[in-house]
Scaffold this motif. Structure first.
Motif, PDB file in Angstrom:
ATOM      1  N   MET A  74      -1.314  -7.531 -15.664  1.00 56.83           N
ATOM      2  CA  MET A  74      -1.111  -7.230 -14.234  1.00 56.83           C
ATOM      3  C   MET A  74      -0.998  -5.723 -14.065  1.00 56.83           C
ATOM      4  O   MET A  74      -0.580  -5.010 -14.974  1.00 56.83           O
ATOM      5  CB  MET A  74       0.173  -7.869 -13.724  1.00 56.83           C
ATOM      6  N   ARG A  75      -1.362  -5.273 -12.863  1.00 58.15           N
ATOM      7  CA  ARG A  75      -1.195  -3.858 -12.548  1.00 58.15           C
ATOM      8  C   ARG A  75      -0.255  -3.720 -11.360  1.00 58.15           C
ATOM      9  O   ARG A  75      -0.326  -4.492 -10.404  1.00 58.15           O
ATOM     10  CB  ARG A  75      -2.535  -3.222 -12.188  1.00 58.15           C
ATOM     11  N   ALA A  76       0.609  -2.725 -11.444  1.00 64.76           N
ATOM     12  CA  ALA A  76       1.491  -2.433 -10.314  1.00 64.76           C
ATOM     13  C   ALA A  76       1.532  -0.926 -10.101  1.00 64.76           C
ATOM     14  O   ALA A  76       1.373  -0.144 -11.048  1.00 64.76           O
ATOM     15  CB  ALA A  76       2.900  -2.969 -10.590  1.00 64.76           C
ATOM     16  N   PHE A  77       1.691  -0.540  -8.837  1.00 61.25           N
ATOM     17  CA  PHE A  77       1.803   0.881  -8.504  1.00 61.25           C
ATOM     18  C   PHE A  77       3.054   1.074  -7.655  1.00 61.25           C
ATOM     19  O   PHE A  77       3.236   0.391  -6.645  1.00 61.25           O
ATOM     20  CB  PHE A  77       0.566   1.351  -7.730  1.00 61.25           C
ATOM     21  N   HIS A  78       3.904   1.980  -8.097  1.00 63.66           N
ATOM     22  CA  HIS A  78       5.144   2.271  -7.378  1.00 63.66           C
ATOM     23  C   HIS A  78       5.028   3.656  -6.748  1.00 63.66           C
ATOM     24  O   HIS A  78       4.961   4.662  -7.448  1.00 63.66           O
ATOM     25  CB  HIS A  78       6.313   2.209  -8.372  1.00 63.66           C
ATOM     26  N   PHE A  79       4.980   3.685  -5.432  1.00 58.16           N
ATOM     27  CA  PHE A  79       4.848   4.946  -4.698  1.00 58.16           C
ATOM     28  C   PHE A  79       6.194   5.399  -4.142  1.00 58.16           C
ATOM     29  O   PHE A  79       7.012   4.574  -3.733  1.00 58.16           O
ATOM     30  CB  PHE A  79       3.925   4.768  -3.480  1.00 58.16           C
ATOM     31  N   ASP A  80       6.393   6.706  -4.118  1.00 65.38           N
ATOM     32  CA  ASP A  80       7.479   7.301  -3.340  1.00 65.38           C
ATOM     33  C   ASP A  80       6.850   8.471  -2.582  1.00 65.38           C
ATOM     34  O   ASP A  80       6.558   9.518  -3.170  1.00 65.38           O
ATOM     35  CB  ASP A  80       8.605   7.792  -4.254  1.00 65.38           C
ATOM     36  N   ILE A  95      -6.227   6.919  -3.894  1.00 64.00           N
ATOM     37  CA  ILE A  95      -5.442   5.697  -3.714  1.00 64.00           C
ATOM     38  C   ILE A  95      -6.277   4.462  -3.406  1.00 64.00           C
ATOM     39  O   ILE A  95      -5.795   3.356  -3.552  1.00 64.00           O
ATOM     40  CB  ILE A  95      -4.361   5.849  -2.619  1.00 64.00           C
ATOM     41  N   ARG A  96      -7.518   4.649  -2.986  1.00 59.87           N
ATOM     42  CA  ARG A  96      -8.338   3.465  -2.686  1.00 59.87           C
ATOM     43  C   ARG A  96      -8.432   2.532  -3.885  1.00 59.87           C
ATOM     44  O   ARG A  96      -8.371   1.317  -3.750  1.00 59.87           O
ATOM     45  CB  ARG A  96      -9.734   3.885  -2.244  1.00 59.87           C
ATOM     46  N   CYS A 105       1.537  -3.310  -4.998  1.00 53.27           N
ATOM     47  CA  CYS A 105       1.863  -1.950  -4.578  1.00 53.27           C
ATOM     48  C   CYS A 105       3.208  -1.932  -3.868  1.00 53.27           C
ATOM     49  O   CYS A 105       3.392  -2.616  -2.860  1.00 53.27           O
ATOM     50  CB  CYS A 105       0.778  -1.396  -3.663  1.00 53.27           C
ATOM     51  N   LEU A 106       4.148  -1.150  -4.412  1.00 51.44           N
ATOM     52  CA  LEU A 106       5.476  -0.983  -3.831  1.00 51.44           C
ATOM     53  C   LEU A 106       5.523   0.429  -3.272  1.00 51.44           C
ATOM     54  O   LEU A 106       5.303   1.387  -4.006  1.00 51.44           O
ATOM     55  CB  LEU A 106       6.550  -1.143  -4.917  1.00 51.44           C
ATOM     56  N   ILE A 107       5.800   0.553  -1.983  1.00 48.37           N
ATOM     57  CA  ILE A 107       5.664   1.869  -1.354  1.00 48.37           C
ATOM     58  C   ILE A 107       6.936   2.291  -0.626  1.00 48.37           C
ATOM     59  O   ILE A 107       7.289   1.727   0.419  1.00 48.37           O
ATOM     60  CB  ILE A 107       4.477   1.879  -0.375  1.00 48.37           C
ATOM     61  N   GLU A 108       7.642   3.279  -1.218  1.00 47.14           N
ATOM     62  CA  GLU A 108       8.805   3.874  -0.555  1.00 47.14           C
ATOM     63  C   GLU A 108       8.309   4.959   0.403  1.00 47.14           C
ATOM     64  O   GLU A 108       7.381   5.665   0.099  1.00 47.14           O
ATOM     65  CB  GLU A 108       9.762   4.489  -1.589  1.00 47.14           C
ATOM     66  N   TRP A 109       8.939   5.076   1.552  1.00 47.64           N
ATOM     67  CA  TRP A 109       8.567   6.041   2.590  1.00 47.64           C
ATOM     68  C   TRP A 109       7.118   5.867   3.050  1.00 47.64           C
ATOM     69  O   TRP A 109       6.354   6.842   3.132  1.00 47.64           O
ATOM     70  CB  TRP A 109       8.814   7.485   2.104  1.00 47.64           C
ATOM     71  N   LEU A 117      -2.673   4.485   4.466  1.00 46.50           N
ATOM     72  CA  LEU A 117      -2.280   3.305   3.690  1.00 46.50           C
ATOM     73  C   LEU A 117      -2.826   2.036   4.340  1.00 46.50           C
ATOM     74  O   LEU A 117      -2.854   1.926   5.572  1.00 46.50           O
ATOM     75  CB  LEU A 117      -0.754   3.187   3.641  1.00 46.50           C
ATOM     76  N   PRO A 118      -3.228   1.058   3.527  1.00 51.84           N
ATOM     77  CA  PRO A 118      -3.572  -0.248   4.088  1.00 51.84           C
ATOM     78  C   PRO A 118      -2.318  -0.941   4.606  1.00 51.84           C
ATOM     79  O   PRO A 118      -1.206  -0.569   4.230  1.00 51.84           O
ATOM     80  CB  PRO A 118      -4.151  -1.011   2.899  1.00 51.84           C
ATOM     81  N   LYS A 119      -2.498  -1.928   5.472  1.00 54.01           N
ATOM     82  CA  LYS A 119      -1.309  -2.564   6.052  1.00 54.01           C
ATOM     83  C   LYS A 119      -0.562  -3.397   5.012  1.00 54.01           C
ATOM     84  O   LYS A 119      -1.135  -3.835   4.015  1.00 54.01           O
ATOM     85  CB  LYS A 119      -1.690  -3.415   7.259  1.00 54.01           C
ATOM     86  N   ALA A 120       0.724  -3.567   5.283  1.00 50.83           N
ATOM     87  CA  ALA A 120       1.589  -4.253   4.325  1.00 50.83           C
ATOM     88  C   ALA A 120       1.536  -5.762   4.520  1.00 50.83           C
ATOM     89  O   ALA A 120       1.349  -6.251   5.637  1.00 50.83           O
ATOM     90  CB  ALA A 120       3.026  -3.773   4.493  1.00 50.83           C
TER      91      ALA A 120
END
Ligand code: ADP
Ligand code: MG
Length: 153
Positions: A74-80, A95-96, A105-109, A117-120
């Protein structure tokens, strides 16, 4: 599906909630994490990443903007995005690619990346409450609604 309100009293409860969420996502989707500095966004992210099977540290990607994880296929991306000056900067991060595949994708702020950003699938709003944290979960897709339905049970 209406919003779901949850309460997590203490860091361990927050990590446990993250693990529950991780199980529901199966490592796919987009989560926006809202809340002031110190609300618990990174703690919840840590719980989610560990719940997916990540072993080891989860550092806050405050300066790098994004931290990638490979977890058993699995792949995950954690953004701040706290330090993002302009949403256009996200284009330079490429980021595309992050949002194309089957990744979590976990996105802080996320508000700092508005328009790019694409919609959540799910908005999570974290606020302090009586020594713990209140979490308001608002789904925006069928996937997010399914998660909320499971969490409400
Ligand atoms: P953020 O990423 O939103 O800035 P952090 O995840 O770094 O916030 O958390 C800040 C502090 O809040 C940490 O000390 C953490 O232990 C604490 N914390 C996180 N979740 C909870 C909770 N549910 N109840 C009490 N304290 C919490
Ligand atoms: Mg943080």
């Amino acid at each position: 599906m209406p919003e779901v309100i949850l309460h997590a009293e203490g860091e361990e409860a927050m990590l446990a909630l993250g693990a529950r969420l991780a199980n529901l996502t199966q490592g796919r989707g987009i989560l926006y994490l809202h809340g002031d500095l110190g609300a618990g966004k990174t703690t919840l992210s840590r719980g989610i990443l560990r719940g997916l099977g990540h072993v080891g540290a989860v550092k806050s990607p405050t300066f790098t903007l994004v931290e990638p994880y490979e977890i058993g296929g699995m792949r995950a991306f954690h953004f701040d995005l706290y330090r993002l000056a302009d949403p256009e900067e996200l284009e330079f991060l490429g980021i595309r690619d992050y949002f194309e595949g089957d990744a979590l994708c976990l996105i802080e702020w996320p508000q700092r990346g508005a328009g790019i950003l694409p919609k959540a699938d799910l908005d999570i709003n974290i606020t302090p409450q009586a020594g713990g944290r209140s979490l308001r979960l608002s789904p925006h897709t069928e996937r997010g609604e399914a998660w909320c339905a499971a969490l409400a049970m």
